[in-house]
Design an enzyme around this catalytic site. Sequence first.
Site, mmCIF file in Angstrom:
data_model
loop_
_atom_site.group_PDB
_atom_site.id
_atom_site.type_symbol
_atom_site.label_atom_id
_atom_site.label_comp_id
_atom_site.label_asym_id
_atom_site.label_seq_id
_atom_site.Cartn_x
_atom_site.Cartn_y
_atom_site.Cartn_z
ATOM 1 N N GLU A 20 1.118 16.950 12.221
ATOM 2 C CA GLU A 20 0.534 16.921 10.873
ATOM 3 C C GLU A 20 -0.568 17.971 10.729
ATOM 4 O O GLU A 20 -0.700 18.587 9.675
ATOM 5 C CB GLU A 20 -0.002 15.516 10.579
ATOM 6 C CG GLU A 20 -0.460 15.350 9.143
ATOM 7 C CD GLU A 20 -0.820 13.912 8.787
ATOM 8 O OE1 GLU A 20 -0.313 12.983 9.452
ATOM 9 O OE2 GLU A 20 -1.612 13.723 7.854
ATOM 10 N N ARG A 47 -8.311 3.438 8.291
ATOM 11 C CA ARG A 47 -7.083 2.642 8.208
ATOM 12 C C ARG A 47 -7.150 1.458 9.184
ATOM 13 O O ARG A 47 -6.673 0.369 8.897
ATOM 14 C CB ARG A 47 -5.847 3.491 8.460
ATOM 15 C CG ARG A 47 -4.553 2.762 8.205
ATOM 16 C CD ARG A 47 -3.363 3.695 8.124
ATOM 17 N NE ARG A 47 -3.207 4.299 6.819
ATOM 18 C CZ ARG A 47 -2.449 3.804 5.832
ATOM 19 N NH1 ARG A 47 -1.763 2.691 6.011
ATOM 20 N NH2 ARG A 47 -2.371 4.409 4.673
ATOM 21 N N GLU A 98 6.163 3.826 9.326
ATOM 22 C CA GLU A 98 5.088 3.306 10.171
ATOM 23 C C GLU A 98 5.047 1.778 10.298
ATOM 24 O O GLU A 98 4.762 1.257 11.383
ATOM 25 C CB GLU A 98 3.738 3.796 9.641
ATOM 26 C CG GLU A 98 3.598 5.296 9.686
ATOM 27 C CD GLU A 98 2.348 5.765 8.966
ATOM 28 O OE1 GLU A 98 1.433 6.216 9.652
ATOM 29 O OE2 GLU A 98 2.310 5.675 7.730
#
Length: 1389
Positions: free
Chosen positions: A865, A943, A1321
């Site tokens: 990423e 998160r 995910e």
Amino acid sequence: MPETGIEGKPELVFFVNGRKVVDQDVDPEMTLLTYLRTKLRLTGAKLGCGEGGCGACTVMVSRYNPTQRKVLHLAVNACLAPICSLHGAAVTTVEGIGSTRTRLHPVQERLAKAHGSQCGFCTPGIVMSMYTLLRNHPTPNMEQLEAAFQGNLCRCTGYRPILEGYKTFTKEFQGCCGGMAGNGCCRNGQNGQAANGQAANGQASNGHAVNGQATNGQTSNGHAVNGQATNGQTSNGHAVNGQATNGDTGNGWNEDVSKELFQVSEFQPLDPTQEPIFPPELMKTESSEQTTLKFAGERVTWIKPATFKEVLELKAKNPRAKLVIGNSEIGVEVKFKNCEYPLIIAPGHLPEINFHRYTEHGITFGAGCTLTYLNDTLAEAIHDLPEHQTRLFAAIVEMLRWFAGHQIRNVGCIGGNIVTASPISDLNPIFLSAGCTVTAMSHQGGSRVVKMDHAFFPGYRKTALTPEEVMVSLDVPFTKENEYFLAYKQAKRRDDDIAIVNAAFRVQIEEGTDIIQDIALSFGGMAPTSVMACNTANRLIGLKWDNDLLPEACSCLEDDLPLPPSVPGGMVEFRRTLTTSFFFKFFLSVQQRLNLKDVPPPYRSACSLYHREPPHGAQMYQEVPEGQAREDAVGRPIMHLSALKQVTGEAVYTDDMPPIQGELYLGLVLSKKAHAKIVSIDPSEALKMPGVETFVSAEDVPGSNITGPVVLDEEVFASEKVTCVGQVVGAVLADTQAHAQRAAKAVVVQYEDMEPKIITIEDAILHQSFFHPINKIEKGNLEEAFERSDQIIEGELRIGGQEHFYLETCAAIVVPHGEDGEMEIFCSTQNPTKTQMLAAKALGVPANRVVCRMKRMGGGFGGKETRTCVISSVCAVAAHKVRRPVRIMLDRDEDMVITGTRHPFLGRYKVGFMSDGRVLALDISLYSNAGNSLDLSRGVTDRALFHSDSVYTIPNVRAVGYTCKTNTASNTAFRGFGGPQGLFFAESWISDVATKCGISQLTVREINMHKEGDLTHYNMKLERCQVQRCWEECLKQSDFHTRRRQVDRFNGENRWKKRGLAAIPTKFGISFTSTFLNQAGALVHVYTDGSVLVTHGGTEMGQGLHTKMVQVACRALKIPTSRIHISETSTNTVPNTSPTAASASSDLNGMAVKIACETILQRLEPYMGKGSWDDWVRAAYFDRVGLSATGFYRTPGLDYDMQKNEGRPFNYFCYGAAVSEVEIDCLTGDHTVLRTDIVMDVGDSLNPAIDIGQIEGAFVQGCGLFTMEEQVYSPEGVLYSRGPGMYKIPGFADIPIHFNVSLLRGAPNDKAIFSSKAVGEPPLFLASSVFFAIKDAVYSARADAGLKGTFRLDSPATAECIRMACEDQFTAQFPAAEPGSFTPWAIKL
Ligand SMILES: Cc1cc2nc3c(=O)[nH]c(=O)nc-3n(C[C@H](O)[C@H](O)[C@H](O)COP(=O)(O)OP(=O)(O)OC[C@H]3O[C@@H](n4cnc5c(N)ncnc54)[C@H](O)[C@@H]3O)c2cc1C
Ligand code: FES
Ligand code: FES
């Protein structure tokens, strides 16, 4: 050049895919893989690791064996096969067996159609392992099938679909009716058939009773898959992998549910007579060749001697010359340990070392016999001879099951294993205990026999042979009637892994007594060499084989096998405990065999050998509604659109692109220090080396050397100081990869250490080294809630990092175009936009001069990423300097050192709860190890905070996230992005709450579980909350309650094997938590022939995004998928894209594609009256209507404010639940996942095959995270675990034996494209069910040892953790050294 005095012909002759290759200019240092990929341009075989550990490079090598008079077909790792070793062989690569242009081989076709290829990077290797198996066994059995893949890894699929597709070739599958012949097997859905099973006294009408029995009952209109439906009905329902005994298992599955992801009837049959023949020319060559071959390269000379005499002469002249047979040791030494061997002698073909001969005492094997040959010969002997004679043979064969994979065993030889003298050799302890003898020969000294005893290995990697001597043979003796032999091995992973500790025990008992006449105990992994515990043996001889022996033996072993606390390899207490635990197993096994005293039934579980039944599974999903147009592909399990190209090796990955004129290769100079000032960089030696063009460093950066994907806190090249090991300091450009990498190693960098060196989370806490701000989510009144609580628990827990281990390492090719600063970057990245922007910044040009193009990746999982930008920016600077194209593909070790991993986390928590299990308050601090730059770490920590409630409604919460700045490589996104870590802590403390309250784990989870309309701790309202449905269906599907009782019964009956069962729910928030990223663009072109080209912002990394986008376009445009194509992702078609991440890419890009398609459809509307799509398009074109449109989408309603703790951080949630059952070996820490059931909410699936593939792949990746994958760092911050040798991801044998996945039915999602949900995910965390099942099993072991109450189990639950948690008399013998009293070999980040 070494003086050999031998002349030889420098001509290499071999065949590749039927084509003859003659080469008079080969470099002996080149591997077959490099030769295939660069010289022959056959790029099907892939480089995944270069050390024989992943199988991506597997090819078939065939040779004529003149003695056996037959052609042998062997699966081989091309990355370890020296090109010179191929003389006289025929090589078959994936390109040689079939192609999309001609015809696919059934091995290729079945893998593709069974959805066994996702990113496709492992696929050619898997195809070739299977192809080789079929060349040797056209109808293999399941055991052979599984064994064929011991040396192959896949990071995407979770293996189940690969086995499922290939099962169709096996005896077991084809059994009842001959399988594929006659267009499919009877189990293929014909009415009333019960394939591989029985439908006795009953009916299995209109349904399947596959691999199981439907006895006295009906399975009408339903399925009894892999299980039994006895005396009952499963009508309109499924009894999946289980039993539907005397009752109805209904499960609520209706006829709109399908379990068929592919159609066996579509497969072409395998016709073994159609395979290419072995080149006749090579039969002649091999049998008659008496020519010495000699290949002289830049640094290495390779000699293939014609006679054994020549070998001895060469060794006499050059004692340091290396004999190479399988090259599985030497290849690794040269590639990764910088060893240089100027003279290689290759005697593998000579008959003097290639034979076996029965003697009066046993079997003599030539030292050059491969391990496969050893195995097969001994297996034959075991079959033919009396049992007592072959107990040693049986121990060797059993050990060879766990020795590497087929690819290594096919080439590695006996002599190689012995002479390497590795301290963890699997065979040497056996040979020592057996008292085998070695015959060695030298030119001067002639022949001599050396006994393998305590003196055979005098030191680290030394043997009793002299450097001039060649090992000729090994005598392996028969055992006697009163002699017993067993060997043991414990590794991190069962298949294809080197031992942590291994042991071999031989005992001879005096006739008619229980007195020990002779005994030998040998160990690997306990010293710098394989060792014999001689004092123990001496002490035990003459003693009785009774219960008094055990403490005596254990105490002697303790003295014989000491390990200092800082010993290399670490795991001190575990290793020591294994020595006595293994002996205990041996003790009981012999006791059982002697029949002197009965071993108590619960203790017998210590003796059983590992056996695993073949895997089974069922996958269930909702079929598309009746009436859906046939050409509308949405909701159908269509195959990954690149699958056929992947299975044939035609799919092009970055490094498969042909070289560009003038291209140079980039070799990286990496920091060796964690925190140091750069005193000087001296590339002068490197610049003198062959092929080297130039050196590049910070001084060459034309734009800004300051970089970073989120904040600018990194450098393209480290300029003044380094802040972690693996940071890029410079780079060398050279004509080839080998030259560039060698020269990079010759660059001298002088450092001056700097303080402090912050490596671990604890170091960061000590130095208060955090990235700011420190985010916090707070709700309710903690203090008051704690006061109200009946009980409070406080604890600390750790979850380790995880290496992405995408099979394709980071790769880039940068092409400067010479005009206006234009540059084109081909890069294996999830983030083309960031690649473009950061390269432009480094180059000092506007972004409009740089284009990033990405066709496909061999896996990403978050690891590509942002961290790929480090590599692409360096390449761009280098290309700018030389104005030539530059290529790089990182070696596996470089990739692992440079690119960061999943964040390790430490959690400290306090939980207040009532005695009935209701949780009132949670106060948790989460510390993530971010490494040396911020990268995406704040998002990761956030998160984790968002997910720290798991699926529980907790009224009072304080969750604080500390992002620790350390001197390790910058950690980054990895599937789940902090979510799994946050969830893990929650599921751990809630388990402890249950234990503390003395209530069942299920009850505590259920009473705290979210309900529709509840508010999370960040005050987001839960709408259409599916967690309870997933949970209940999963408990039902798994038959949880019955199995709970069965597990408890099993545990009551067994002391040394324990089972555990756990149910784990999950909830995962979908959206980037950085709100601005929730946007996407698409560009759709319709050409005048009616074909459609779709481009969107997402990248294809195996997850099937392009396939789903084509399905979306297909429905939106109402045309078949065959009219639609996606070629690549590029920044000049769709700009400013968000990374393909956060599971949101189908949601975002799908909407953008739909919008673009709808625009086009609107424009076509006036023409739709008559004719077809093609007519409308043509008419519109002639009317000058634009046939190209963009689409743009942003997720509405995302507005969370952490300060106020209000708003919506997520668009919606995905839910799921899993039940897993495991069995652990309390004495070794080994575990097996017996069964997993998953129910996952994916809304209305866009493509059930892809979604189930994502669930299974994520689950198995999660199993790695929670049970196996362990990063090993030195206290100085140096990563030791740099390849598949030391870092173990799950293999084929690690998946649940029964693996059932169902997609929740009737749960459409109004917040995403065509009512679907994200899937990448969310399922990963469900693998923690395996972790908690292990913990459940350990509880039982501890209870047997009298230990009650909660205990700490960090993740991953490795064999070491499991063994040490199962405290007993053996663990008690080896207490840990006082922390601080020594420097540990390895630390946890
Ligand atoms: C992926 C992988 C997995 C592995 N797994 C295991 C495992 O599970 N257990 C284990 O024990 N090992 C394992 N190994 C190590 C290795 O495969 C074995 O040691 C193998 O037997 C070596 O044989 P070779 O023919 O490949 O040796 P080579 O690399 O060809 O040679 C090794 C050494 O032996 C010397 N040598 C070879 N033959 C002779 C001879 N006749 N006389 C004198 N010297 C000789 C060579 O000069 C060299 O020094 C693994 C290796 C790899 C790469
Ligand atoms: S690349 Fe050869 S085994 Fe991994
Ligand atoms: S499909 Fe196997 S690694 Fe990607």
